[in-house]
Design a protein around this motif. Structure first.
Motif, PDB file in Angstrom:
ATOM      1  N   ASN A  77      17.766  26.684  26.311  1.00  0.00           N
ATOM      2  CA  ASN A  77      18.113  25.620  27.257  1.00  0.00           C
ATOM      3  C   ASN A  77      16.934  24.666  27.422  1.00  0.00           C
ATOM      4  OD1 ASN A  77      16.279  26.875  28.979  1.00  0.00           O
ATOM      5  ND2 ASN A  77      17.853  27.812  30.269  1.00  0.00           N
ATOM      6  N   ALA A  78      17.066  23.735  28.353  1.00  0.00           N
ATOM      7  CA  ALA A  78      16.035  22.715  28.536  1.00  0.00           C
ATOM      8  C   ALA A  78      14.721  23.294  29.036  1.00  0.00           C
ATOM      9  CB  ALA A  78      16.542  21.637  29.496  1.00  0.00           C
ATOM     10  N   ASP A  79      14.761  24.498  29.616  1.00  0.00           N
ATOM     11  CA  ASP A  79      13.544  25.167  30.073  1.00  0.00           C
ATOM     12  C   ASP A  79      12.991  26.125  29.027  1.00  0.00           C
ATOM     13  OD1 ASP A  79      13.593  23.916  32.621  1.00  0.00           O
ATOM     14  OD2 ASP A  79      15.108  25.358  33.302  1.00  0.00           O
ATOM     15  N   ASN A  80      13.483  25.989  27.795  1.00  0.00           N
ATOM     16  CA  ASN A  80      13.053  26.826  26.674  1.00  0.00           C
ATOM     17  C   ASN A  80      13.316  28.312  26.907  1.00  0.00           C
ATOM     18  OD1 ASN A  80      12.008  24.636  25.066  1.00  0.00           O
ATOM     19  ND2 ASN A  80      10.285  24.550  26.490  1.00  0.00           N
ATOM     20  N   GLU A  81      14.406  28.597  27.597  1.00  0.00           N
ATOM     21  CA  GLU A  81      14.827  29.978  27.830  1.00  0.00           C
ATOM     22  C   GLU A  81      15.940  30.329  26.842  1.00  0.00           C
ATOM     23  OE1 GLU A  81      14.171  30.075  32.694  1.00  0.00           O
ATOM     24  OE2 GLU A  81      16.079  29.396  31.848  1.00  0.00           O
ATOM     25  N   LEU A  82      15.846  31.517  26.241  1.00  0.00           N
ATOM     26  CA  LEU A  82      16.854  31.956  25.291  1.00  0.00           C
ATOM     27  C   LEU A  82      18.178  32.196  26.023  1.00  0.00           C
ATOM     28  CD1 LEU A  82      17.213  32.767  22.278  1.00  0.00           C
ATOM     29  CD2 LEU A  82      16.811  35.135  23.005  1.00  0.00           C
ATOM     30  N   LEU A  83      19.246  31.607  25.502  1.00  0.00           N
ATOM     31  CA  LEU A  83      20.536  31.659  26.198  1.00  0.00           C
ATOM     32  C   LEU A  83      21.346  32.897  25.838  1.00  0.00           C
ATOM     33  CD1 LEU A  83      21.483  27.882  25.860  1.00  0.00           C
ATOM     34  CD2 LEU A  83      20.786  29.079  27.943  1.00  0.00           C
ATOM     35  N   VAL A  84      21.301  33.319  24.588  1.00  0.00           N
ATOM     36  CA  VAL A  84      21.985  34.538  24.136  1.00  0.00           C
ATOM     37  C   VAL A  84      21.046  35.255  23.183  1.00  0.00           C
ATOM     38  CG1 VAL A  84      24.353  33.696  24.419  1.00  0.00           C
ATOM     39  CG2 VAL A  84      23.127  33.261  22.273  1.00  0.00           C
ATOM     40  N   PRO A  85      21.180  36.567  23.022  1.00  0.00           N
ATOM     41  CA  PRO A  85      20.294  37.270  22.085  1.00  0.00           C
ATOM     42  C   PRO A  85      20.351  36.667  20.687  1.00  0.00           C
ATOM     43  CG  PRO A  85      21.489  38.845  23.452  1.00  0.00           C
ATOM     44  CD  PRO A  85      22.088  37.499  23.747  1.00  0.00           C
ATOM     45  N   PHE A  86      19.202  36.687  20.026  1.00  0.00           N
ATOM     46  CA  PHE A  86      19.060  36.186  18.667  1.00  0.00           C
ATOM     47  C   PHE A  86      20.147  36.781  17.764  1.00  0.00           C
ATOM     48  CE2 PHE A  86      16.253  36.956  14.672  1.00  0.00           C
ATOM     49  CZ  PHE A  86      16.818  35.885  14.010  1.00  0.00           C
TER      50      PHE A  86
END
Length: 545
Positions: A108-117
């Motif tokens: 997301n815009a805060d550089n947080e992973l949204l779903v597992p790789f």
């Protein structure tokens, strides 16, 4: 590489002055670090073993395991340097990272992973890959990032509206080290098709995708979600203070090191085998196995067995990518090692592989009626969405160690051979195939059987076992050289500086081996119905439980 070995004192001086290049590659089962001198000579190595996880029916690695693995591989490298040369490095001349290609990392815009790789092993993107391939008239494999992204759109996954950035594993690690959201063109070509004329994403195809997505939902332009594309030799940024601390928590490593564009394991394999010019190619054998052939011109037709990617400088490459490589072979070697220890023999894994591979040379060329399927995961080339590792044989087969060993090695090459037959049908000329990866450490065995499988000469160099970590280290050295004013292109640099005195061994396929493998492949293809039945049967059993 030069043939004369540098002295310990010379290497120590190079390490202390930073006249080195460091490459780290995140493979499927091992994160490996390779430190080289500027002529490509390997001087130290480090590694960290890891495994993917199967979580909620998806293959993944956690970002925590990425961080731990990078730190452990780097610490292992430093330990090796200290033990050999008595010095702890604080800097390097250049740095680069590479990783298994493709997959899906959405932030997301805060550089947080949204779903597992979601790694390259996942084969759940069939509807998206099929629709995009038809729309673009361009083969979009299941594992490509755009297929994962569009599949998430088709399934209306909750995270899709929050996506601000997509990248690969190499791109993510590079971002952690430098803060830059960039990607080498070879790895980028596994996210979305690249136009070899521009060495960037194909603008006309991006427009088609944006138009199709707009019929379903509002979304930023796909180009705005993808990393900036760089070619080999371009400056990809400097190691930041935060990046240095992330890689080396001891605080010894200092920031400011120039970095190479992050690349995929396919690109580093091409570099490691000096196969970046037209009519050259390479085979990389690891958890997955794939071949890369540099094209002189585009293919005449679209084939689901062939991916179109690029070299690290953006030239078009036909890629035969098989999800399943040496893992099943490694598992069987492990069983034999355990058996030897149960009998009281203390032998190393290398000794087990040596004996196992040598036995294969005495096996019947067609495997003696034995068949081995190395499908731990799905295999798009043969149309399997899931895999079941199998060993089968006919009642009149000859089961002995040589035939069993030969069958397992043939099985690791079989799916690759099916894809290479499609490439041959396109009239693509291959003068030589260079091979690298752990399978080729036992001289003359896997090399000979691969030559039979693809019916082409196969060359193995001194660095065959070094693999992609060495390849990205070389790309890092090239980046430093270009920054210092080098005008040579990548091929000239590899030929004149890295491989000028390289030891190369070439094996021409033997007629008996070629004929035997052809018989094996015919039986293997017919036996795929057994594999399909195994998948269906187990799924039925699970659903009824």
């Amino acid at each position: 590489m030069t043939t004369a070995s540098p002295s310990v004192e010379q290497i120590r001086a190079a390490i202390e002055s930073g006249d080195t290049a460091l490459g780290i590659e995140l493979g499927s089962t091992r994160i490996k670090a390779s430190l080289i001198l500027t002529d490509g000579t390997p001087i130290a190595a480090g590694a960290h073993d890891w495994e993917n996880e199967f979580v909620d029916k998806r293959w993944t690695y956690s970002l925590e395991s990425v961080e731990r693995g990078m730190q452990d591989a780097y610490a292992s490298l430093v330990t090796d340097i200290e033990s050999q040369y008595g010095v702890r490095p604080a800097t390097f001349g250049a740095l680069g990272v590479s990783a298994m290609m493709h997959g899906y990392l959405a932030f997301n815009a805060d550089n947080e992973l949204l779903v597992p790789f979601r790694t390259w092993r996942n084969t759940s993107t069939g509807p998206a890959a099929a629709e995009l391939s038809e729309l673009l008239n361009y083969n979009i494999p299941l594992r490509w990032s755009v297929a994962h992204w569009y599949q998430a759109i088709l399934e209306e996954e909750a995270h899709v509206p929050e996506i601000a950035f997509l990248t690969t594993l190499a791109g993510y690690v590079h971002y952690k080290l430098t803060g830059n959201k960039v990607l080498g063109v070879g790895d980028a070509s596994g996210m979305f098709p690249v136009d070899p004329a521009t060495r960037n994403y194909d603008v006309s195809l991006l427009e088609l995708v944006d138009q199709r997505v707009a019929t379903r939902r509002q979304s930023p332009a796909l180009a705005d979600l993808l990393p900036t594309v760089l070619v080999a030799g371009q400056d990809a940024g400097r190691l930041t203070e935060a990046g240095a601390a992330w890689l080396d928590p001891t605080g010894t490593l200092t920031p400011g090191i120039i970095t190479a564009p992050p690349e995929g394991d396919a690109g580093t394999g091409m570099v490691a085998t000096n196969a970046v010019a037209p009519r050259t190619g390479n085979v990389s054998a690891g958890t997955s196995i794939f071949s890369m052939v540099v094209l002189e011109q585009p293919l005449a037709s679209r084939h689901h067995e062939l991916d179109l990617v690029t070299t690290p400088v953006g030239d078009l490459v036909a890629m035969v990518h098989c999800n399943n490589g040496a893992s099943e072979l490694n598992a069987w070697a492990g069983v034999f090692g355990e058996y030897a220890k149960a009998l009281g023999f203390d032998i190393s894994p290398d000794q087990v592989f040596e004996a196992f591979f040598r036995a294969a040379l005495a096996g019947e060329a067609d495997g003696g009626g034995l068949l081995g399927y190395n499908y731990l995961s799905g295999e798009p080339i043969t149309g399997l969405e899931e895999g079941r590792p199998l060993f089968v044989r006919t009642p009149d087969s000859t089961l002995n160690l040589p035939n069993f060993a030969r069958t397992q090695i043939n099985g690791a090459f079989a799916t690759l051979a099916l894809g290479m037959k499609v490439l041959a049908g396109e009239g693509v000329a291959i003068e030589n195939m260079f091979a690298h990866g752990g399978m080729f450490r036992t001289a003359g065995v896997a090399q000979r059987l691969l030559a039979a499988a693809i019916n082409a000469p196969v060359s193995v160099g001194h660095t065959a076992g070094e693999g992609g970590a060495w390849g990205i280290a070389v790309l890092s050295a090239f980046t430093k050289a270009r920054a210092a004013g080098l005008e040579a292109d990548l091929f000239e640099y590899l030929t004149s500086t890295i491989f000028a005195s390289a030891e190369i061994n070439t094996v021409t396929p033997a007629a008996t081996d070629v004929a035997g493998f052809a018989t094996y492949l015919e039986q293997y293809t017919a036996g795929l119905d057994i594999e399909r039945a195994a998948v269906t049967a187990l799924n039925t059993t699970i659903s009824q439980a």
